[in-house]
Design a protein around this motif. Structure first.
Motif, short mmCIF file in Angstrom:
data_model
loop_
_atom_site.label_atom_id
_atom_site.label_comp_id
_atom_site.label_asym_id
_atom_site.label_seq_id
_atom_site.Cartn_x
_atom_site.Cartn_y
_atom_site.Cartn_z
N GLY A 11 0.79 -1.21 0.00
CA GLY A 11 0.00 0.00 0.00
C GLY A 11 0.83 1.27 0.00
O GLY A 11 0.40 2.28 0.53
N LEU A 13 3.45 1.91 1.68
CA LEU A 13 4.20 2.08 2.91
C LEU A 13 5.24 0.98 2.98
O LEU A 13 4.94 -0.18 2.79
CB LEU A 13 3.27 1.99 4.13
CG LEU A 13 2.18 3.06 4.17
CD1 LEU A 13 1.24 2.78 5.32
CD2 LEU A 13 2.78 4.44 4.32
N PRO A 26 1.95 10.34 3.89
CA PRO A 26 1.20 9.10 4.12
C PRO A 26 -0.30 9.36 4.13
O PRO A 26 -0.75 10.45 4.46
CB PRO A 26 1.69 8.66 5.50
CG PRO A 26 2.08 9.94 6.18
CD PRO A 26 2.64 10.81 5.10
N PRO A 27 -1.09 8.34 3.78
CA PRO A 27 -2.55 8.49 3.86
C PRO A 27 -2.99 8.53 5.32
O PRO A 27 -2.19 8.26 6.22
CB PRO A 27 -3.05 7.22 3.16
CG PRO A 27 -1.96 6.22 3.39
CD PRO A 27 -0.67 7.01 3.33
N GLY A 30 -3.21 3.31 6.54
CA GLY A 30 -2.75 2.37 5.54
C GLY A 30 -2.70 0.98 6.12
O GLY A 30 -2.30 0.79 7.27
N ARG A 205 -13.04 3.12 3.61
CA ARG A 205 -12.11 3.80 2.71
C ARG A 205 -12.64 5.20 2.38
O ARG A 205 -11.88 6.18 2.34
CB ARG A 205 -11.92 2.98 1.43
CG ARG A 205 -11.29 1.62 1.66
CD ARG A 205 -10.56 1.11 0.42
NE ARG A 205 -11.41 0.96 -0.74
CZ ARG A 205 -11.99 -0.18 -1.11
NH1 ARG A 205 -11.80 -1.29 -0.38
NH2 ARG A 205 -12.72 -0.25 -2.20
N ILE A 210 -8.99 6.61 2.66
CA ILE A 210 -7.91 5.65 2.45
C ILE A 210 -7.86 5.30 0.96
O ILE A 210 -8.81 4.74 0.42
CB ILE A 210 -8.16 4.37 3.27
CG1 ILE A 210 -8.38 4.70 4.74
CG2 ILE A 210 -6.98 3.39 3.12
CD1 ILE A 210 -8.80 3.51 5.58
N ASN A 214 -3.74 1.57 -0.62
CA ASN A 214 -3.33 1.43 0.77
C ASN A 214 -4.32 0.63 1.60
O ASN A 214 -4.20 0.56 2.82
CB ASN A 214 -3.17 2.81 1.42
CG ASN A 214 -2.12 3.65 0.73
OD1 ASN A 214 -2.46 4.62 0.06
ND2 ASN A 214 -0.86 3.28 0.86
#
Length: 492
Positions: A11, A13, A26-27, A30, A205, A210, A214
């Motif tokens: 995702g 990361l 970053p989201p 994740g 999500r 998200i 991710n």
């Protein structure tokens, strides 16, 4: 359980030995898998089939902490959840849609997990909840905050929980529940190779922003047959031995007896002890006698922790107890006598009990005494998270069992604490503590749980110290029955 640990990119990361390196912002959340492959152990014990595994799934929070507060204002009210959203450096609370939270186990149906066989055919699919609180969380990137303030468990084990806080610290991970609600779901998996695919469901999500990339993680699962082994464990819970308090500095009593106030402060923070309805109520028979067993919880809804220190009378198994008071800044301002503590040398106890903390009685339908429990002294411990949404609630209490409080017989002083938002639960399932109902006629009775029964402790209010729970005894002398009506639909 044996597990092969590997490093994967999931995702967007990347898990690395030093943390998570961010190629881009970053989201909000994740989903990642810590290992490429895990081993699941399958064993058969008679007609029972068990599958033990850990998929190593984690949610990682992005720039800001992910926080949800869930609360009900009464047992006849629904649980309402709000998510904390940071806007321009300030956190505001946004109500989550109805149905997102049904109980205090977490966000309902957060994740879908599908297990497919070697041919790619889905053989098992189930959904799991997510709360974020995790005892094994850690920061996953070098610039993440140094500490995690959020609780270590989801809460809600007590059916009369009132409020919970769930959170993932910014840049920290939280384990994802990967077990189905029913263990029978996994019985159909024989030894072999599988792939587990975990996906954050579309509803979340969208709610939490998200990205799809991710929101999914895959893990290879190798199911192997093993022979069952007999495991030995020590009994835990609220009657386990407590021998650690004298080694924890925060739970050590003062070195000498305190200067005593003439009276408790009229203003300022104080605990507020409240009783929950009795729960876990059941009927048992032992040596020809019938007993009503139950769980009883007293919790602190006040503005100060309840802190009680005991000072030993030299050469005796008795301590003089004092309640301590604090100002709004947490500074100790004095104390008052609060009765005594006594050493309980019985097996299953072996710790110091504070007397007059609570009282349990079985009342007749007219609320007159029928039976009184023999339980009269208590070791205070934060066993239950009752309402972590109230101001000052201690989200990470240290003394959560008798293994971390109540002292050994070698100490000269002991400190017992009940923190804000936390409850202390005792299970009355022993003769002498449970209610002997052998000679009682059939009919309606009430289990009364009363905190601070003789008002030895100073608190904000004593008007909320008592809770009643209705039960109905029936049957015959040879086969008694017990009916426990729910409280506003809560069976407990």
């Amino acid at each position: 359980m044996k597990r092969t640990i590997a490093v994967i990119a999931a995702g967007g990361l990347v898990l690395a030995g030093a943390g998570v390196a961010e190629a881009a912002a970053p989201p909000a959340l994740g989903l990642v898998a810590a290992s490429r492959t895990v081993t699941a152990e399958r064993y058969v014990d008679g007609d029972d089939v068990y599958l033990s595994f850990n998929l190593g799934l984690h949610v990682i929070a992005g720039k800001d902490a992910f926080v949800v507060k869930a609360k009900r204002t009464g047992y006849d009210k629904p649980i309402v959840a709000h998510r904390g959203v940071v806007r321009k450096g300030k956190r505001t609370w946004v109500k989550l849609p109805a149905g997102t939270v049904k109980d205090f186990s977490g966000l309902r149906d957060f994740t879908t997990i599908t297990i497919s066989d070697a041919k790619g055919k889905a053989v098992v699919t189930y959904r799991t909840a997510f709360c974020g609180n995790s005892a094994e969380s850690a920061r996953t990137r070098p610039n993440a905050p140094a500490t995690n303030p959020y609780p270590t468990g989801c809460g809600g084990q007590n059916p009369f929980t009132l409020g919970a806080v769930w959170g993932v610290q910014a840049g920290w991970n939280a384990a994802v529940i990967d077990q189905p609600r029913s263990a029978t779901v996994l019985r159909s998996l024989p030894a072999g190779k599988y792939t587990a695919t975990a996906t954050v469901n579309p509803r979340y999500r969208e709610l939490f922003g998200i990205p799809a990339k991710n929101a999914t993680a895959k893990v290879a699962v190798n199911v192997v047959e093993v022979k069952p082994e007999v495991e030995k464990s020590l009994a835990g819970g609220h009657e386990a031995h407590g021998q650690v308090a004298d080694r924890l500095p925060e739970f050590r009593a003062a070195a000498s007896r305190p200067t005593v106030l003439r009276a408790a402060p009229k203003s300022g923070p104080k605990p507020d002890l409240r009783s929950l309805p009795a729960w876990g109520i059941a009927l048992s028979r032992e040596d020809g006698r019938w007993y009503v067993n139950f769980g009883a919880t007293v919790w602190n809804a006040g503005s100060s922790p309840l802190v009680v220190d005991g000072f030993r009378r030299t050469g005796t198994d008795l301590m003089d107890a004092y309640q301590y008071f604090f100002d709004a800044g947490g500074k100790q301002v004095g104390s008052r006598p609060a009765g005594t503590m006594e050493w309980d040398d019985r097996e299953g106890h072996k710790h110091w009990h504070f007397t007059d903390f609570a009282q349990y009685t079985l009342l007749k339908s007219d609320k007159k005494l029928a039976v009184r429990s023999g339980k009269e002294a208590f070791c205070l411990a934060n066993t239950d998270a009752v309402d972590y949404t109230i101001a000052g609630a201690k989200w990470r209490p240290e003394n959560t069992s008798l293994e971390t409080s109540c002292g050994a017989n070698t100490v000269v002083a002991v400190r017992e604490v009940l923190d804000i938002g936390n409850g202390d639960t005792y299970s009355q399932d022993r003769p002498g503590q449970s209610f002997d109902v052998t000679g009682l006629p059939n009919g309606v009775y009430w289990i009364q749980v009363k905190a601070n029964p003789v008002n030895r402790l100073a608190e904000l209010s004593t008007g909320n110290n008592t809770a009643l729970r209705k039960i109905v005894l029936g049957g015959t002398a040879a086969r008694r029955t017990l009916t426990v009506p729910p409280v506003h639909g809560i069976k407990g």
